[in-house]
Design an enzyme around this catalytic site. Structure first.
Site, PDB file in Angstrom:
ATOM      1  N   CYS A 175       0.809  -1.226   0.000  1.00  0.00           N
ATOM      2  CA  CYS A 175       0.000   0.000   0.000  1.00  0.00           C
ATOM      3  C   CYS A 175       0.841   1.274   0.000  1.00  0.00           C
ATOM      4  CB  CYS A 175      -0.983   0.008   1.168  1.00  0.00           C
ATOM      5  SG  CYS A 175      -0.198  -0.045   2.766  1.00  0.00           S
ATOM      6  N   ARG A 176       2.117   1.177   0.390  1.00  0.00           N
ATOM      7  CA  ARG A 176       2.959   2.371   0.403  1.00  0.00           C
ATOM      8  C   ARG A 176       3.744   2.552  -0.904  1.00  0.00           C
ATOM      9  NH1 ARG A 176       4.716   3.340   5.848  1.00  0.00           N
ATOM     10  NH2 ARG A 176       2.859   3.789   7.048  1.00  0.00           N
TER      11      ARG A 176
END
Lengths: 225, 275
Positions: A175-176
């Site tokens: 997600c990053r």
């Protein structure tokens, strides 16, 4: 297409480009013999990039982990190694002895069609095959990264099922990815450079979990046409 | 015809009667009685078996107890798949109650994920919902929600509160009318006959020509072996929540009504019974 006409850099990678980036990455790996390979899943068109490395763990790290390791039978083995090392080295230098235990890390680079980005999976074990727990893996994460990652430990490093093998692996949550890929890709575009997505991405996420990407990948591996 | 909303309720309250027995490999101080429980299909084994654990701990010495795990006929059960998926995949067409073995040692490290607390289940559940929304809405809906909204989804599942869960989940089920459905359908196809845990690919609910794609279309494209010509004997059953939906059912409708709370449509393809 002219460089000036390019659309803004996209953090997303389609599956075909993923394959092409991997192919170029693997060609360079073959040249420098650093052990990456492509694993095809039997009877499908899917696969992943794989590398196994033996990582020495410094005695200081090991001592800190003593508590974690005690529960595993492999403590004996590690202790034996240390003993042997100590005996070997007492012949030479007396005061300082670099004592190492060795862990096997297996890294897999997979494509996530949901997020349309590459994802790094890995598993770690002692040489006799005892898998490391999440806590033990955490303690091997470089201290510079640990503090930042641990603010949300369940979000960043978790045990997950390997989507192609069905076995437990650790995964750095994707997600990053956009956060750090966007500046990297934007910069490359501003400088009119064509970067290989896998090289840029793996140079950032790999070191977090002990995987080094030699600098020559950045200079020698191009982006697919 | 009953309202489609009733389907959501039927799915949520689906139960499987199960009989938990202690594995004979475990050391006990006295004989362990089996433990019977109605398992919610949409929940997770490790989330609903506190009572099972307490029951068996009564006859065991503390030093013989490690992390609890479950097995059915030699197959370790993956707690991170919804209970209904495990049952459909491994135990469809067998006699009820479902007979599950309970273990407290020799954790199968190469088959199962560890689950030492409910926060691990919560993280897994939320990461599935996030992945599903990445497919459905490019993560826009889940990212617009607040932390307390995420918590509401989890608490709804954990405490078996249908209204609490759906008050929030309906937002994840919305889509622009003109598009006729989600961007992609979050689904997984499981097969016992395959080494791969599941098939998951990008699949749109509407064809390029604008007509609704069906379960049959999905299987034809991604798991062609599971469907057979009309004149052939049926080799496989395609199960969702213990039923075999018609292959003509649009995948968009299935995704909205027969998805698990993790927002994925879990499809089990199993060998047809040979009677």
């Amino acid at each position: 297409m002219m460089a000036g006409e390019r659309s803004p850099a996209s953090c997303y990678l389609d599956e075909r480009t993923f394959r092409l980036c991997c192919r170029l990455f693997l060609q360079h790996s073959e040249t420098i013999q650093d052990g990456w390979s492509w694993e095809q899943i039997k009877g499908t068109d899917e696969g992943f990039m794989k590398k196994t490395v033996l990582l020495p763990v410094k005695s200081s790290v090991l001592h800190k982990q003593h508590g974690c390791f005690m529960q595993a039978e492999n403590m004996d083995l590690l202790t034996d190694d240390i003993q042997a090392n100590v005996e070997d080295e007492t012949a030479g230098v007396q005061a300082v002895c670099e004592i190492h235990a060795v862990l096997r890390y297996e890294y897999h680079v997979l494509y996530s069609c949901s997020y349309q980005i590459p994802v790094l999976y890995f598993r770690a074990s002692t040489l006799d095959g005892n898998p490391l727990s999440l806590e033990e893996v955490w303690s091997n994460v470089h201290p510079n990264y640990r503090q930042r990652l641990q603010q949300g430990p369940w979000d960043t490093l978790t045990q997950q099922e390997h989507p192609l093998l069905g076995q437990p692996f650790f995964m750095l949550h994707p997600c990053r990815t956009e956060e750090f890929m966007k500046p990297a890709l934007d910069l490359a575009q501003a400088e009119n450079k064509r970067v290989n997505y896998i090289v840029s991405w793996l140079s950032v996420v790999g070191p977090v979990v002990g995987l080094d990407v030699p600098l020559s990948y950045c200079t020698e591996v191009s982006a697919p046409d | 015809m009953a309202d489609d909303k009733d389907v959501l309720r039927d799915v949520w309250f689906g139960r499987i009667p199960a009989c938990f027995t202690l594995s004979p490999e475990e050391t006990t101080e006295r004989e362990a009685e089996p433990y019977y429980l109605l398992l919610p299909r949409v929940s997770y084994l490790t989330l609903v078996t506190d009572k099972v654990k307490k029951h068996f701990l009564k006859v065991m010495k503390a030093e013989d107890v490690e992390e609890m795990w479950f097995e059915y006929e030699g197959t370790p059960l993956k707690w991170h798949y919804p209970i209904g998926v495990l049952f459909d995949l491994h135990a469809s067409n067998t006699a009820l109650p479902w007979s599950v073995s309970v273990h407290f040692k020799s954790f199968p490290e190469h088959d199962l994920l560890h689950c030492t607390s409910n926060s691990v289940i919560e993280a897994h559940f939320m990461s599935s919902i996030k992945e599903a929304d990445a497919l459905k809405h490019k993560s826009q809906v889940i990212n617009d929600m607040q932390k307390k909204d995420h918590k509401q989804l989890w608490m709804g599942l954990q405490n078996d509160k249908f209204d609490q869960f759906w008050a929030m989940n309906r937002k994840l089920m919305e889509y622009p009318t003109e598009e006729g459905g989600f961007r992609y359908i979050p689904f997984r196809i499981y097969q016992t006959t395959s080494d791969r845990p599941f098939i998951q690919k990008l699949f749109r609910p509407v064809s390029a020509e604008g007509h609704a794609l069906t379960l049959g279309d999905l299987l034809k494209e991604l798991c062609p072996a599971s469907i057979c010509a009309e004149d052939e004997p049926k080799r496989f059953q395609v199960m969702v929540h213990g039923i075999e939906p018609l292959l003509e059912t649009p995948v968009q409708w299935l995704s909205e009504h027969l998805s698990h709370p993790d927002n994925f449509l879990h499809i089990s393809v199993i060998p047809a019974p040979s009677d």
